[in-house]
Design an enzyme around this catalytic site. Structure first.
Site, short mmCIF file in Angstrom:
data_model
loop_
_atom_site.label_atom_id
_atom_site.label_comp_id
_atom_site.label_asym_id
_atom_site.label_seq_id
_atom_site.Cartn_x
_atom_site.Cartn_y
_atom_site.Cartn_z
N LEU A 148 -81.21 -20.58 -45.89
CA LEU A 148 -79.93 -21.25 -45.98
C LEU A 148 -80.07 -22.76 -45.92
O LEU A 148 -79.50 -23.49 -46.73
CB LEU A 148 -79.04 -20.76 -44.83
CG LEU A 148 -77.70 -21.45 -44.63
CD1 LEU A 148 -76.79 -21.21 -45.82
CD2 LEU A 148 -77.06 -20.97 -43.33
N ASP A 150 -82.59 -24.91 -46.55
CA ASP A 150 -83.20 -25.56 -47.70
C ASP A 150 -82.21 -25.68 -48.85
O ASP A 150 -82.11 -26.72 -49.52
CB ASP A 150 -84.43 -24.78 -48.17
CG ASP A 150 -85.56 -24.79 -47.16
OD1 ASP A 150 -85.44 -25.52 -46.16
OD2 ASP A 150 -86.54 -24.06 -47.36
N GLN A 266 -81.35 -19.51 -32.20
CA GLN A 266 -82.50 -18.80 -32.78
C GLN A 266 -83.09 -19.56 -33.96
O GLN A 266 -82.41 -20.36 -34.62
CB GLN A 266 -82.07 -17.40 -33.23
CG GLN A 266 -81.51 -16.53 -32.13
CD GLN A 266 -82.56 -15.95 -31.21
OE1 GLN A 266 -83.71 -16.41 -31.17
NE2 GLN A 266 -82.19 -14.95 -30.43
N THR A 268 -86.85 -19.45 -36.89
CA THR A 268 -87.86 -18.61 -37.53
C THR A 268 -89.27 -18.85 -37.00
O THR A 268 -90.20 -18.17 -37.40
CB THR A 268 -87.86 -18.88 -39.05
OG1 THR A 268 -88.02 -20.28 -39.28
CG2 THR A 268 -86.56 -18.40 -39.68
N GLY A 344 -81.02 -23.33 -40.33
CA GLY A 344 -80.04 -23.21 -41.40
C GLY A 344 -78.61 -23.41 -40.93
O GLY A 344 -77.78 -24.00 -41.64
N GLU A 368 -84.38 -34.22 -41.40
CA GLU A 368 -83.08 -33.59 -41.63
C GLU A 368 -82.02 -34.64 -41.91
O GLU A 368 -82.31 -35.84 -41.98
CB GLU A 368 -82.68 -32.75 -40.41
CG GLU A 368 -83.61 -31.58 -40.10
CD GLU A 368 -84.70 -31.97 -39.11
OE1 GLU A 368 -85.55 -31.13 -38.80
OE2 GLU A 368 -84.70 -33.13 -38.63
N CYS A 384 -95.21 -32.72 -35.64
CA CYS A 384 -96.33 -32.05 -36.31
C CYS A 384 -95.94 -31.61 -37.72
O CYS A 384 -96.77 -31.61 -38.63
CB CYS A 384 -96.82 -30.86 -35.49
SG CYS A 384 -95.53 -29.67 -35.05
N CYS A 400 -98.46 -24.02 -33.15
CA CYS A 400 -98.42 -25.31 -32.45
C CYS A 400 -99.78 -25.93 -32.71
O CYS A 400 -100.73 -25.71 -31.95
CB CYS A 400 -98.16 -25.12 -30.95
SG CYS A 400 -98.06 -26.67 -30.01
N CYS A 412 -92.92 -30.49 -27.24
CA CYS A 412 -91.99 -31.33 -28.00
C CYS A 412 -90.54 -31.03 -27.65
O CYS A 412 -89.70 -31.94 -27.62
CB CYS A 412 -92.23 -31.19 -29.50
SG CYS A 412 -92.09 -29.50 -30.13
#
Length: 420
Positions: A148, A150, A266, A268, A344, A368, A384, A400, A412
């Site tokens: 979503l 992207d 949440q 990915t 997303g 972003e 990173c 990581c 981070c």
């Protein structure tokens, strides 16, 4: 198939490798180290393949198009052809066939937008010339079948391409996302990337994240330098100024009467989470004490891999899995603000026009959209994702790259406090 570079001529040094597939007996000086195909986030076959034969035919017998780069096909026979590719905006001669080229195919190495000029000569006679002009032409911009965020990030640049070039634009994206946008852009065709065919288009451009594109075949600038969304601008030759896309979702009624905040917790990959173990509990208690209801609209109530699993935070009202994307937009639009991660749903909140608080450390802020409510702790290891020497591993949920297996893993966001 042999890789060739241009034959030197006026207009400066040649910079671009190209590929020529000639008739038997055709030859040219091979260029060592010709640009390899880059690896994208998604397999190349998720994009529609260009047709075998260029779609445009000239009376001279030359076929050409700009599907997956500039492609030219000259009739094979005893006559010697000279095919030349030029960048109209820089004045550079990018490629020229060698003196004994007797027909065949030529295609540019660069797959992103270039305002090409094509010239075809027989001997000393120019028999065909064409300057790129997409006005009233069928153009396809393809997104990989994917996430979503992207798609929202790239869409406004694709529609801006149509405005600039006055073309008949088709956008290929994941089928489930089309209803979010199609009604807001009645002059643009939307199709499912999985079923899209490359036939019939004057030009095709693939917008994606190309991690190993060292030779800059698919993107003129590494996306990690310019941001997730602005990479589409560079691929499409546009001004990178960001703008949210329009959504084809009615405003709808307010879902609850009380003041509320929408959260999404949440992601990915674990590096995208807010890994402070007390963070969500403390911030939810703070918001509720301030008079807000706190509603979690994630797709999943539990997500993770192996021995690491993330749950709906304590104290939040659990709306996970209950809302369509259109309903998510309605809940976000009527909320006091959205609080989430680099995900997303954060991009959806931005497109919905809601004040958006984003917690992220694995990405730098330019990755972003611009928000005055970005939360990042520079005292920790950060960014990173933006390091071109590190290849993000979508298959390693606990990725990581600098501190995996050490006490500093995911610092981070672990060091971002509720107080901050």
């Amino acid at each position: 198939m042999t890789d060739y570079t241009w034959t030197a001529g006026s207009g400066g040094e040649g910079q671009e490798a190209a590929v020529a597939e000639g008739a038997p007996g055709s030859s040219a000086s091979p260029e060592s180290g010709a640009a390899p195909e880059a690896s994208a986030v998604t397999p190349e076959n998720t994009f529609p393949a260009p047709p075998q034969v260029p779609t445009q035919l000239d009376a001279s017998g030359i076929r050409f198009d700009f599907n997956d780069g500039c492609r030219v096909q000259a009739p094979v026979g005893p006559e010697v052809w000279r095919i030349r590719l030029i960048d109209l905006d820089t004045g550079n001669y990018l490629f020229q066939t060698t003196p004994d080229f007797r027909g065949g195919s030529v295609r540019s190495a660069k797959k992103y937008y270039v305002r090409f000029r094509i010239e075809a000569w027989k001997g000393e006679k120019l028999v065909f010339e064409h300057n790129y002009d997409a006005t009233d032409q069928e153009v396809l911009i393809a997104f990989p079948v994917g996430t979503l965020g992207d798609t929202i990030a790239w869409l406004s640049y694709a529609t801006r391409f149509a405005d600039r070039h006055k073309c008949k634009l088709t956008i290929a994206m994941a089928d489930r996302l089309i209803p979010l946008f199609a009604g807001a852009y009645p002059d643009i065709s939307f199709i499912d990337t999985k079923s899209a065919k490359g036939d019939g288009y004057y030009a095709t451009y693939r917008v994606g994240l190309f991690f190993n594109d060292v030779e800059r075949i698919h993107q003129p600038v590494d996306f990690r330098h310019v941001g997730l969304h602005r990479t589409a601008a560079f691929i499409l030759g546009l001004d990178p100024t960001e703008a949210a896309p329009r959504l084809a979702v009615p405003q709808g009624e307010r879902p609850i009467a009380e003041k509320y905040v929408v959260i999404a917790t949440q992601a990915t990959s674990q590096c995208k989470y807010w890994n402070n173990p007390f963070g969500w509990r403390e911030i939810i208690a703070f918001l509720k004490a301030a008079g807000y209801r706190v509603v979690c609209i994630d797709q999943k109530p539990v997500n993770g891999d192996g021995i690491v699993w993330n749950h709906v935070p304590a104290g939040a009202e659990d709306m996970t899995g209950q809302l369509s994307l259109e309903d998510c937009v309605r809940w976000i639009r009527h909320a006091e603000f959205f609080l989430g991660l680099s995900s997303g749903l954060a991009w959806l909140a931005w497109a919905s026009g809601a004040p958006t608080v984003m917690i992220s450390g694995f990405t730098l802020p330019n990755t972003e959209f611009e928000t005055p409510y970005r939360v990042i702790n520079y005292h920790a290891c950060v960014g990173c994702w933006n390091d071109p020497t590190l290849r993000f591993n979508h298959h390693d949920f606990l990725w990581c790259p600098r501190h995996a297996g050490t006490p500093r893993q995911f610092e981070c966001t672990r060091l971002i406090t509720a107080e901050q």
